[in-house]
Write a protein that holds these residues in place. Structure first.
Motif, PDB file in Angstrom:
ATOM      1  N   PRO A 200       0.800  -1.227   0.000  1.00 36.24           N
ATOM      2  CA  PRO A 200       0.000   0.000   0.000  1.00 36.24           C
ATOM      3  C   PRO A 200       0.836   1.283   0.000  1.00 36.24           C
ATOM      4  O   PRO A 200       0.404   2.302  -0.487  1.00 36.24           O
ATOM      5  CB  PRO A 200      -0.842  -0.100   1.277  1.00 36.24           C
ATOM      6  N   GLU A 201       2.022   1.222   0.537  1.00 36.70           N
ATOM      7  CA  GLU A 201       2.917   2.383   0.595  1.00 36.70           C
ATOM      8  C   GLU A 201       3.914   2.267  -0.554  1.00 36.70           C
ATOM      9  O   GLU A 201       4.760   1.363  -0.562  1.00 36.70           O
ATOM     10  CB  GLU A 201       3.653   2.415   1.935  1.00 36.70           C
ATOM     11  N   PRO A 202       3.853   3.179  -1.547  1.00 39.42           N
ATOM     12  CA  PRO A 202       4.728   3.064  -2.732  1.00 39.42           C
ATOM     13  C   PRO A 202       6.218   3.036  -2.421  1.00 39.42           C
ATOM     14  O   PRO A 202       6.985   2.409  -3.131  1.00 39.42           O
ATOM     15  CB  PRO A 202       4.378   4.307  -3.554  1.00 39.42           C
ATOM     16  N   ARG A 203       6.644   3.697  -1.338  1.00 39.67           N
ATOM     17  CA  ARG A 203       8.076   3.734  -1.007  1.00 39.67           C
ATOM     18  C   ARG A 203       8.539   2.500  -0.243  1.00 39.67           C
ATOM     19  O   ARG A 203       9.722   2.260  -0.091  1.00 39.67           O
ATOM     20  CB  ARG A 203       8.381   4.990  -0.200  1.00 39.67           C
TER      21      ARG A 203
ATOM     22  N   GLU B 212      14.344 -20.617   5.833  1.00 40.39           N
ATOM     23  CA  GLU B 212      13.992 -19.351   5.199  1.00 40.39           C
ATOM     24  C   GLU B 212      12.981 -18.654   6.089  1.00 40.39           C
ATOM     25  O   GLU B 212      11.789 -18.787   5.907  1.00 40.39           O
ATOM     26  CB  GLU B 212      13.401 -19.631   3.820  1.00 40.39           C
ATOM     27  N   GLY B 213      13.455 -17.916   7.067  1.00 38.94           N
ATOM     28  CA  GLY B 213      12.600 -17.295   8.071  1.00 38.94           C
ATOM     29  C   GLY B 213      11.409 -16.554   7.497  1.00 38.94           C
ATOM     30  O   GLY B 213      10.394 -16.384   8.143  1.00 38.94           O
ATOM     31  N   ARG B 214      11.503 -16.145   6.265  1.00 38.68           N
ATOM     32  CA  ARG B 214      10.427 -15.430   5.604  1.00 38.68           C
ATOM     33  C   ARG B 214       9.156 -16.258   5.544  1.00 38.68           C
ATOM     34  O   ARG B 214       8.069 -15.760   5.773  1.00 38.68           O
ATOM     35  CB  ARG B 214      10.890 -15.098   4.197  1.00 38.68           C
ATOM     36  N   LEU B 215       9.276 -17.545   5.233  1.00 43.98           N
ATOM     37  CA  LEU B 215       8.094 -18.407   5.187  1.00 43.98           C
ATOM     38  C   LEU B 215       7.545 -18.621   6.591  1.00 43.98           C
ATOM     39  O   LEU B 215       6.359 -18.548   6.816  1.00 43.98           O
ATOM     40  CB  LEU B 215       8.419 -19.756   4.560  1.00 43.98           C
ATOM     41  N   ALA B 216       8.436 -18.894   7.519  1.00 45.77           N
ATOM     42  CA  ALA B 216       7.978 -19.160   8.875  1.00 45.77           C
ATOM     43  C   ALA B 216       7.387 -17.917   9.532  1.00 45.77           C
ATOM     44  O   ALA B 216       6.440 -17.987  10.280  1.00 45.77           O
ATOM     45  CB  ALA B 216       9.138 -19.692   9.721  1.00 45.77           C
ATOM     46  N   ALA B 217       7.945 -16.768   9.215  1.00 44.37           N
ATOM     47  CA  ALA B 217       7.473 -15.524   9.817  1.00 44.37           C
ATOM     48  C   ALA B 217       6.298 -14.928   9.084  1.00 44.37           C
ATOM     49  O   ALA B 217       5.669 -14.004   9.545  1.00 44.37           O
ATOM     50  CB  ALA B 217       8.623 -14.524   9.847  1.00 44.37           C
ATOM     51  N   GLY B 218       6.001 -15.420   7.923  1.00 45.38           N
ATOM     52  CA  GLY B 218       4.888 -14.870   7.151  1.00 45.38           C
ATOM     53  C   GLY B 218       5.353 -13.775   6.234  1.00 45.38           C
ATOM     54  O   GLY B 218       6.526 -13.574   6.000  1.00 45.38           O
ATOM     55  N   THR B 219       4.389 -13.043   5.704  1.00 43.61           N
ATOM     56  CA  THR B 219       4.673 -11.994   4.740  1.00 43.61           C
ATOM     57  C   THR B 219       4.086 -10.684   5.220  1.00 43.61           C
ATOM     58  O   THR B 219       3.116 -10.663   5.934  1.00 43.61           O
ATOM     59  CB  THR B 219       4.124 -12.378   3.345  1.00 43.61           C
ATOM     60  N   SER B 220       4.689  -9.607   4.807  1.00 46.46           N
ATOM     61  CA  SER B 220       4.192  -8.298   5.228  1.00 46.46           C
ATOM     62  C   SER B 220       3.071  -7.785   4.348  1.00 46.46           C
ATOM     63  O   SER B 220       2.527  -6.730   4.593  1.00 46.46           O
ATOM     64  CB  SER B 220       5.349  -7.293   5.220  1.00 46.46           C
ATOM     65  N   ALA B 221       2.725  -8.521   3.294  1.00 43.63           N
ATOM     66  CA  ALA B 221       1.702  -8.048   2.363  1.00 43.63           C
ATOM     67  C   ALA B 221       0.309  -8.101   2.972  1.00 43.63           C
ATOM     68  O   ALA B 221      -0.566  -7.363   2.590  1.00 43.63           O
ATOM     69  CB  ALA B 221       1.726  -8.878   1.087  1.00 43.63           C
ATOM     70  N   ILE B 222       0.079  -8.991   3.897  1.00 41.54           N
ATOM     71  CA  ILE B 222      -1.276  -9.186   4.416  1.00 41.54           C
ATOM     72  C   ILE B 222      -1.380  -8.621   5.809  1.00 41.54           C
ATOM     73  O   ILE B 222      -0.617  -8.842   6.653  1.00 41.54           O
ATOM     74  CB  ILE B 222      -1.639 -10.690   4.426  1.00 41.54           C
TER      75      ILE B 222
END
Length: 168
Positions: free
Chosen positions: A92-95, A158-168
């Motif tokens: 949502p934030e372009p930057r 890959e901590g990204r999968l375990a930690a989730g995503t910032s998109a939601i």
């Protein structure tokens, strides 16, 4: 039908502007709550699915690759395909920036799907087993199921999968 027990909504907000989308999503959520009806919500828009569903099934070429409580699956995806879908959602934030993995490889034809895992031609974690053996849904013990041979290993490394995503 004046008092349905089930509503099948196939991409009900896909061509609507933002204000109309919000109204339709609110109406669907209210109908579910007030009338206790079931809603089969078919969409490619995972953000709208979060608004109106309790449970989610993520499909890739007609196969379930991940399922569970909507909020949990979208915040903590364990299947590489689900992660890629969530990565495709604009922030949502372009930057604001996030690390994205650009998919390579060929998109398989639905008329002639590949053997094994249907995502292996584009999956950054694919190995030989993925090419020959179709994965089955495995439960993580918390009613979150994933059809990936290596999801526990991927999530751990890959901590990204375990930690989730910032998109939601």
């Amino acid at each position: 039908a004046s008092n349905p027990g089930l509503i099948v909504a196939d991409e009900p907000v896909s061509m609507l502007d933002v204000s109309l989308r919000a109204g339709v999503l609110r109406l669907l959520a209210e109908l579910r709550e007030s009338r206790g009806l079931s809603l089969l919500y078919i969409t490619h828009d995972l953000l709208s699915a979060r608004v109106v569903t309790d449970q989610i099934l993520v499909l890739n070429q007609g196969r379930i690759v991940e399922s569970g409580v909507t909020k949990h699956v979208l915040q903590h995806p364990t299947d590489p395909y689900t992660v890629q879908l969530l990565d495709a959602i604009p922030l949502p934030e372009p930057r604001q920036r996030r690390a994205r993995q650009i998919l390579e490889g060929d998109v398989p034809s639905p008329m002639a799907p590949p053997s094994g895992c249907r995502f292996h031609t584009r999956c950054p974690h694919a190995r030989e087993r993925c090419r020959v053996e179709e994965p089955v849904l495995a439960d993580d013990g918390h009613e979150h199921r994933t059809a990936c041979h290596f999801w526990p290993e991927i999530a751990a490394t890959e901590g990204r999968l375990a930690a989730g995503t910032s998109a939601i």
